[in-house]
Design an enzyme around this catalytic site. Structure first.
Site, PDB file in Angstrom:
ATOM      1  N   ASP A 255       1.007  -1.151   0.090  1.00  0.00           N
ATOM      2  CA  ASP A 255      -0.022  -0.058  -0.179  1.00  0.00           C
ATOM      3  C   ASP A 255       0.970   1.265   0.054  1.00  0.00           C
ATOM      4  OD1 ASP A 255      -1.423   2.110   0.711  1.00  0.00           O
ATOM      5  OD2 ASP A 255      -3.004   0.808   2.143  1.00  0.00           O
TER       6      ASP A 255
ATOM      7  N   SER B  36      -2.576  13.484 -14.691  1.00  0.00           N
ATOM      8  CA  SER B  36      -3.763  13.540 -15.474  1.00  0.00           C
ATOM      9  C   SER B  36      -4.179  14.937 -15.991  1.00  0.00           C
ATOM     10  CB  SER B  36      -4.860  13.324 -14.442  1.00  0.00           C
ATOM     11  OG  SER B  36      -6.071  13.503 -14.975  1.00  0.00           O
TER      12      SER B  36
ATOM     13  N   TYR C 211      -9.143  15.047  -6.343  1.00  0.00           N
ATOM     14  CA  TYR C 211      -8.335  14.318  -7.297  1.00  0.00           C
ATOM     15  C   TYR C 211      -7.604  15.324  -8.216  1.00  0.00           C
ATOM     16  CZ  TYR C 211      -7.194  11.250 -11.180  1.00  0.00           C
ATOM     17  OH  TYR C 211      -6.382  10.511 -12.378  1.00  0.00           O
TER      18      TYR C 211
ATOM     19  N   LYS D 248      -3.399  16.014  -8.261  1.00  0.00           N
ATOM     20  CA  LYS D 248      -2.581  15.683  -9.646  1.00  0.00           C
ATOM     21  C   LYS D 248      -2.032  16.988  -9.914  1.00  0.00           C
ATOM     22  CE  LYS D 248      -3.517  11.019 -10.616  1.00  0.00           C
ATOM     23  NZ  LYS D 248      -2.392  10.261 -10.701  1.00  0.00           N
TER      24      LYS D 248
HETATM   25  N1  NAD Z   1      -7.892   5.701 -16.705  1.00  0.00           N
HETATM   26  C1  NAD Z   1      -8.226   6.926 -16.813  1.00  0.00           C
HETATM   27  O1  NAD Z   1      -8.722   7.449 -17.691  1.00  0.00           O
HETATM   28  C2  NAD Z   1      -7.112   7.983 -16.073  1.00  0.00           C
HETATM   29  C3  NAD Z   1      -7.159   9.145 -16.813  1.00  0.00           C
HETATM   30  C4  NAD Z   1      -6.077  10.186 -15.989  1.00  0.00           C
HETATM   31  C5  NAD Z   1      -5.237   9.754 -15.457  1.00  0.00           C
HETATM   32  N2  NAD Z   1      -4.996   8.287 -14.711  1.00  0.00           N
HETATM   33  C6  NAD Z   1      -4.235   7.953 -13.768  1.00  0.00           C
HETATM   34  O2  NAD Z   1      -3.499   6.719 -14.076  1.00  0.00           O
HETATM   35  C7  NAD Z   1      -3.165   5.811 -13.105  1.00  0.00           C
HETATM   36  C8  NAD Z   1      -3.624   4.570 -13.294  1.00  0.00           C
HETATM   37  O3  NAD Z   1      -5.157   4.588 -13.738  1.00  0.00           O
HETATM   38  P1  NAD Z   1      -5.999   3.383 -14.066  1.00  0.00           P
HETATM   39  O4  NAD Z   1      -7.021   3.678 -14.642  1.00  0.00           O
HETATM   40  O5  NAD Z   1      -5.114   2.192 -14.497  1.00  0.00           O
HETATM   41  O6  NAD Z   1      -6.326   2.869 -12.256  1.00  0.00           O
HETATM   42  P2  NAD Z   1      -6.986   1.535 -11.561  1.00  0.00           P
HETATM   43  O7  NAD Z   1      -7.568   1.924 -10.618  1.00  0.00           O
HETATM   44  O8  NAD Z   1      -7.493   0.630 -12.869  1.00  0.00           O
HETATM   45  O9  NAD Z   1      -5.476   0.975 -11.126  1.00  0.00           O
HETATM   46  C9  NAD Z   1      -4.840   1.627 -10.084  1.00  0.00           C
HETATM   47  C10 NAD Z   1      -4.164   0.284  -9.602  1.00  0.00           C
HETATM   48  O10 NAD Z   1      -3.715   0.938  -8.265  1.00  0.00           O
HETATM   49  C11 NAD Z   1      -3.932   0.069  -7.118  1.00  0.00           C
HETATM   50  N3  NAD Z   1      -3.874   0.661  -5.775  1.00  0.00           N
HETATM   51  C12 NAD Z   1      -4.726   1.739  -5.705  1.00  0.00           C
HETATM   52  N4  NAD Z   1      -4.530   2.256  -4.289  1.00  0.00           N
HETATM   53  C13 NAD Z   1      -3.211   1.843  -3.953  1.00  0.00           C
HETATM   54  C14 NAD Z   1      -2.142   2.054  -2.855  1.00  0.00           C
HETATM   55  N5  NAD Z   1      -2.887   2.710  -1.974  1.00  0.00           N
HETATM   56  N6  NAD Z   1      -1.293   1.265  -2.895  1.00  0.00           N
HETATM   57  C15 NAD Z   1      -1.112   0.246  -3.894  1.00  0.00           C
HETATM   58  N7  NAD Z   1      -1.585  -0.041  -4.810  1.00  0.00           N
HETATM   59  C16 NAD Z   1      -2.802   0.886  -5.083  1.00  0.00           C
HETATM   60  C17 NAD Z   1      -5.241  -0.488  -7.429  1.00  0.00           C
HETATM   61  O11 NAD Z   1      -5.317  -1.644  -6.907  1.00  0.00           O
HETATM   62  C18 NAD Z   1      -5.071  -0.759  -9.121  1.00  0.00           C
HETATM   63  O12 NAD Z   1      -4.632  -1.936  -9.295  1.00  0.00           O
HETATM   64  C19 NAD Z   1      -3.744   6.658 -11.923  1.00  0.00           C
HETATM   65  O13 NAD Z   1      -2.652   7.610 -11.241  1.00  0.00           O
HETATM   66  C20 NAD Z   1      -4.865   7.550 -12.545  1.00  0.00           C
HETATM   67  O14 NAD Z   1      -5.226   8.381 -11.735  1.00  0.00           O
HETATM   68  C21 NAD Z   1      -6.213   7.514 -15.303  1.00  0.00           C
END
Ligand code: NAD
Length: 265
Positions: free
Chosen positions: A72, A152, A165, A169
């Site tokens: 975590d 983001s 958020y 970010k």
């Molecule tokens: N998907 C999108 O459209 C999008 C857009 C902008 C930014 N992002 C950023 O990209 C990154 C990945 O996004 P995603 O959509 O793949 O997210 P996701 O939620 O599918 O994956 C995130 C992973 O991080 C893990 N996680 C969460 N909290 C945690 C913690 N405290 N310790 C360890 N692991 C933890 C979750 O279990 C998950 O496996 C994130 O930083 C998100 O903010 C995503």
């Protein structure tokens, strides 16, 4: 037959990467891409079993060593254990990917509690700082040492509905620029400003690809939402020797889309 190998600098042999949140979606694509490029990869995830399962699947696909560990990233003891286990298994750390992040939507930005603002900052911003601190001694010894962060689009454009958020970010961008200056000549640090990438989370929320795209990116220049691999490709460029003259940057990977939303009338 050409002697020039255009992919040479994109290879990550002799690199050891930690990818936080690498068990699924964007982080998984980054872990798979780095592994496919030759790096040894540690997937650090809150759910250790899932991290190990993803690691095994990637290793089977690429033939390069991948491990998964429960970590975590908001818990200092977990961070320390993850770093120590990575060094024990792979002999060092050259590449840190701070990918963990999460945001919640609110109708009224001023109704978000102080506690929720702080929690978002801890998860999206402070975790990257703590991971950086723990990896520092190993990054400083590595060649082509890099930190690349999952930022983001809402970290640079207003997003009243994702206020906690987006503020966190935005702070991540600033934090990492400051650290890029601090680590000048030693560790390259860049942040990818990610647009809407369709993941299983969106399907779970009941939004199909078309609906999510229409909602978030009406001005997207490419006509489609992102895929995790679109983001992983950018990470490979920034973290491999191919990106060795890029540091202290934010790179927007969003299909050219912006995300500006006003309060509905
Ligand atoms: N998907 C999108 O459209 C999008 C857009 C902008 C930014 N992002 C950023 O990209 C990154 C990945 O996004 P995603 O959509 O793949 O997210 P996701 O939620 O599918 O994956 C995130 C992973 O991080 C893990 N996680 C969460 N909290 C945690 C913690 N405290 N310790 C360890 N692991 C933890 C979750 O279990 C998950 O496996 C994130 O930083 C998100 O903010 C995503």
């Amino acid at each position: 037959m050409s002697n020039f190998d255009a992919f040479h600098d994109f290879r990550m042999n002799n690199h050891v990467a930690i990818v936080t949140g690498g068990a699924q979606n964007i982080g998984e694509a980054i872990a798979r891409t780095f592994s496919g490029a030759g790096a040894k990869v540690m997937i650090a995830g809150r759910n250790g079993e899932k991290a190990q399962k993803t690691a095994a699947a990637i290793q089977a696909a690429t033939g390069n060593e991948v491990l998964g560990i429960s970590c975590d990233v908001t818990v200092e003891a977990d961070i320390q254990r993850c770093v120590q286990e990575t060094v024990k298994a792979f002999g060092g750390i050259s590449t840190l990917v701070n990918n963990v992040g999460w945001g919640k939507a609110y109708d009224d930005p001023l109704a978000v509690s102080e506690e929720e603002m702080i929690q978002s900052y801890k998860l999206n911003t402070l975790s990257a700082m703590r991971m950086t601190a723990a990896c520092r001694p190993y990054l400083l010894k590595a060649e082509n040492a890099t930190i690349t962060n999952s930022g983001s689009l809402v970290g640079v454009l207003p997003a009243f509905d994702f206020i906690a958020y987006s503020a966190a970010k935005a702070a991540l961008n600033h934090l990492m620029l400051g650290l890029a200056h601090y680590f000048a000549k030693q560790v390259r640090i860049n942040t990818v400003l990610i647009g809407t990438v369709i993941t299983e989370n969106y399907a779970a929320a009941g939004l199909d690809e078309k609906a999510q795209y229409a909602l978030a990116h009406p001005d997207n220049l490419t006509g489609r939402a992102g895929k995790p691999q679109d983001i992983a490709n950018a990470f490979l460029w920034l973290a491999s020797p191919a990106g060795s003259w890029i540091s202290g940057q934010t790179l927007q990977v969003s299909g050219g889309g912006k995300r500006v939303r006003l309060k509905p009338e």
